[in-house]
Design an enzyme around this catalytic site. Structure first.
Site, mmCIF file in Angstrom:
data_model
loop_
_atom_site.group_PDB
_atom_site.id
_atom_site.type_symbol
_atom_site.label_atom_id
_atom_site.label_comp_id
_atom_site.label_asym_id
_atom_site.label_seq_id
_atom_site.Cartn_x
_atom_site.Cartn_y
_atom_site.Cartn_z
ATOM 1 N N ARG A 70 45.040 44.893 46.969
ATOM 2 C CA ARG A 70 45.751 43.748 46.150
ATOM 3 C C ARG A 70 46.024 43.919 45.039
ATOM 4 N NH1 ARG A 70 46.262 39.347 43.280
ATOM 5 N NH2 ARG A 70 47.567 37.518 44.177
ATOM 6 N N ARG A 71 45.286 44.794 43.936
ATOM 7 C CA ARG A 71 45.276 45.182 42.664
ATOM 8 C C ARG A 71 46.290 46.105 42.497
ATOM 9 N NH1 ARG A 71 41.872 44.731 38.080
ATOM 10 N NH2 ARG A 71 42.797 45.864 36.225
#
Length: 140
Positions: A98-99
Protein backbone atom coordinates in the site's frame (compact mmCIF):
# COMPACT_ATOMS: atom_id res chain seq x y z
CA UNK A 1 -24.34 -9.92 20.84
CA UNK A 2 -22.24 -8.57 17.99
CA UNK A 3 -23.17 -5.96 15.41
CA UNK A 4 -21.31 -6.98 12.28
CA UNK A 5 -21.99 -4.83 9.24
CA UNK A 6 -22.60 -7.79 6.97
CA UNK A 7 -23.97 -5.56 4.21
CA UNK A 8 -20.74 -3.57 3.88
CA UNK A 9 -18.62 -6.71 4.12
CA UNK A 10 -20.70 -8.31 1.36
CA UNK A 11 -20.45 -5.21 -0.86
CA UNK A 12 -16.68 -5.39 -0.69
CA UNK A 13 -16.44 -9.16 -1.05
CA UNK A 14 -18.73 -9.02 -4.09
CA UNK A 15 -16.16 -6.93 -5.96
CA UNK A 16 -13.69 -9.81 -5.82
CA UNK A 17 -15.13 -11.75 -8.76
CA UNK A 18 -14.74 -8.85 -11.19
CA UNK A 19 -11.36 -7.85 -9.82
CA UNK A 20 -10.06 -11.42 -10.06
CA UNK A 21 -11.26 -11.67 -13.65
CA UNK A 22 -9.55 -8.40 -14.55
CA UNK A 23 -6.30 -9.55 -12.94
CA UNK A 24 -6.42 -12.82 -14.88
CA UNK A 25 -6.93 -10.87 -18.13
CA UNK A 26 -4.01 -8.61 -17.30
CA UNK A 27 -1.78 -11.63 -16.73
CA UNK A 28 -2.77 -13.24 -20.01
CA UNK A 29 -2.31 -10.10 -22.09
CA UNK A 30 0.64 -8.53 -20.27
CA UNK A 31 2.96 -6.47 -22.46
CA UNK A 32 3.84 -3.84 -19.88
CA UNK A 33 2.33 -0.90 -21.76
CA UNK A 34 1.31 2.22 -19.84
CA UNK A 35 -2.38 1.33 -19.59
CA UNK A 36 -1.61 -2.17 -18.28
CA UNK A 37 0.87 -0.78 -15.76
CA UNK A 38 -1.75 1.60 -14.40
CA UNK A 39 -4.37 -1.16 -14.41
CA UNK A 40 -2.03 -3.41 -12.43
CA UNK A 41 -1.42 -0.69 -9.85
CA UNK A 42 -5.16 -0.11 -9.49
CA UNK A 43 -5.87 -3.85 -9.20
CA UNK A 44 -3.28 -4.23 -6.44
CA UNK A 45 -4.62 -1.16 -4.67
CA UNK A 46 -8.21 -2.43 -4.82
CA UNK A 47 -7.14 -5.83 -3.50
CA UNK A 48 -5.41 -4.14 -0.57
CA UNK A 49 -8.44 -1.96 0.20
CA UNK A 50 -10.82 -4.93 0.08
CA UNK A 51 -8.69 -6.92 2.51
CA UNK A 52 -8.21 -4.04 4.93
CA UNK A 53 -11.80 -2.74 4.73
CA UNK A 54 -13.25 -6.19 5.37
CA UNK A 55 -10.74 -6.76 8.14
CA UNK A 56 -11.70 -3.48 9.77
CA UNK A 57 -15.40 -4.39 9.67
CA UNK A 58 -14.62 -7.75 11.25
CA UNK A 59 -12.48 -6.17 13.97
CA UNK A 60 -15.15 -3.60 14.77
CA UNK A 61 -18.07 -6.02 14.59
CA UNK A 62 -16.54 -8.82 16.62
CA UNK A 63 -14.91 -6.46 19.12
CA UNK A 64 -11.38 -7.63 18.41
CA UNK A 65 -8.44 -5.57 19.65
CA UNK A 66 -7.85 -2.30 17.80
CA UNK A 67 -5.55 -2.32 14.82
CA UNK A 68 -2.72 0.18 14.61
CA UNK A 69 -1.79 -0.42 10.95
CA UNK A 70 -2.85 -2.19 7.79
CA UNK A 71 -0.55 -5.06 8.67
CA UNK A 72 -2.09 -5.22 12.12
CA UNK A 73 -5.54 -5.66 10.54
CA UNK A 74 -4.30 -8.82 8.81
CA UNK A 75 -2.49 -10.08 11.90
CA UNK A 76 -5.50 -9.54 14.19
CA UNK A 77 -7.97 -11.23 11.85
CA UNK A 78 -5.56 -14.10 11.25
CA UNK A 79 -5.09 -14.49 14.98
CA UNK A 80 -8.86 -14.69 15.41
CA UNK A 81 -9.01 -17.52 12.87
CA UNK A 82 -10.74 -15.65 10.07
CA UNK A 83 -8.54 -17.38 7.50
CA UNK A 84 -5.75 -19.95 7.46
CA UNK A 85 -2.31 -18.89 8.67
CA UNK A 86 -0.68 -19.47 5.28
CA UNK A 87 -3.11 -17.02 3.75
CA UNK A 88 -2.12 -14.39 6.29
CA UNK A 89 1.48 -14.40 5.05
CA UNK A 90 0.44 -13.56 1.49
CA UNK A 91 -2.13 -11.00 2.70
CA UNK A 92 0.61 -9.31 4.71
CA UNK A 93 2.80 -9.19 1.63
CA UNK A 94 -0.11 -7.62 -0.24
CA UNK A 95 -0.96 -4.93 2.32
CA UNK A 96 2.71 -3.98 2.59
CA UNK A 97 2.40 -2.76 -1.01
CA UNK A 98 0.00 0.00 0.00
CA UNK A 99 2.64 2.54 0.94
CA UNK A 100 4.71 2.06 -2.25
CA UNK A 101 1.56 2.20 -4.39
CA UNK A 102 -0.12 5.16 -2.71
CA UNK A 103 2.69 7.27 -1.26
CA UNK A 104 5.79 6.29 -3.22
CA UNK A 105 4.06 5.76 -6.58
CA UNK A 106 6.74 7.75 -8.38
CA UNK A 107 9.25 4.97 -7.55
CA UNK A 108 6.93 2.03 -8.35
CA UNK A 109 8.45 -0.32 -10.94
CA UNK A 110 5.31 -0.94 -12.95
CA UNK A 111 6.76 -2.27 -16.20
CA UNK A 112 6.97 -5.78 -14.79
CA UNK A 113 4.02 -7.89 -13.78
CA UNK A 114 4.18 -7.97 -9.98
CA UNK A 115 4.64 -11.55 -8.66
CA UNK A 116 1.54 -11.27 -6.45
CA UNK A 117 -0.63 -10.76 -9.54
CA UNK A 118 -0.36 -14.49 -10.29
CA UNK A 119 -1.58 -15.41 -6.80
CA UNK A 120 -4.23 -12.75 -6.32
CA UNK A 121 -7.22 -14.19 -8.19
CA UNK A 122 -7.21 -17.45 -6.21
CA UNK A 123 -6.14 -15.73 -2.99
CA UNK A 124 -8.97 -13.23 -3.16
CA UNK A 125 -11.53 -15.94 -3.85
CA UNK A 126 -10.23 -17.96 -0.90
CA UNK A 127 -10.28 -14.82 1.25
CA UNK A 128 -13.93 -14.25 0.35
CA UNK A 129 -14.87 -17.83 1.20
CA UNK A 130 -12.94 -17.75 4.48
CA UNK A 131 -14.53 -14.48 5.60
CA UNK A 132 -18.04 -15.66 4.73
CA UNK A 133 -17.51 -18.94 6.60
CA UNK A 134 -16.10 -17.11 9.63
CA UNK A 135 -19.03 -14.67 9.81
CA UNK A 136 -21.56 -17.49 9.41
CA UNK A 137 -19.86 -19.54 12.14
CA UNK A 138 -19.51 -16.66 14.59
CA UNK A 139 -23.04 -15.33 14.19
CA UNK A 140 -24.78 -18.65 14.82
Amino acid sequence: MYYVNQEQIAVRLNTIAGLSEAIEQLQQQWTGDAIQCLAQERALHLAIEIVTDVGSYLIDGFLMRDASSYEDIVEITAGEGVYPEGMADVLLELVRLRRPLVQEYFQWQSEQLHPLMKQLPMLLRQFKDAVEQYVDKELV
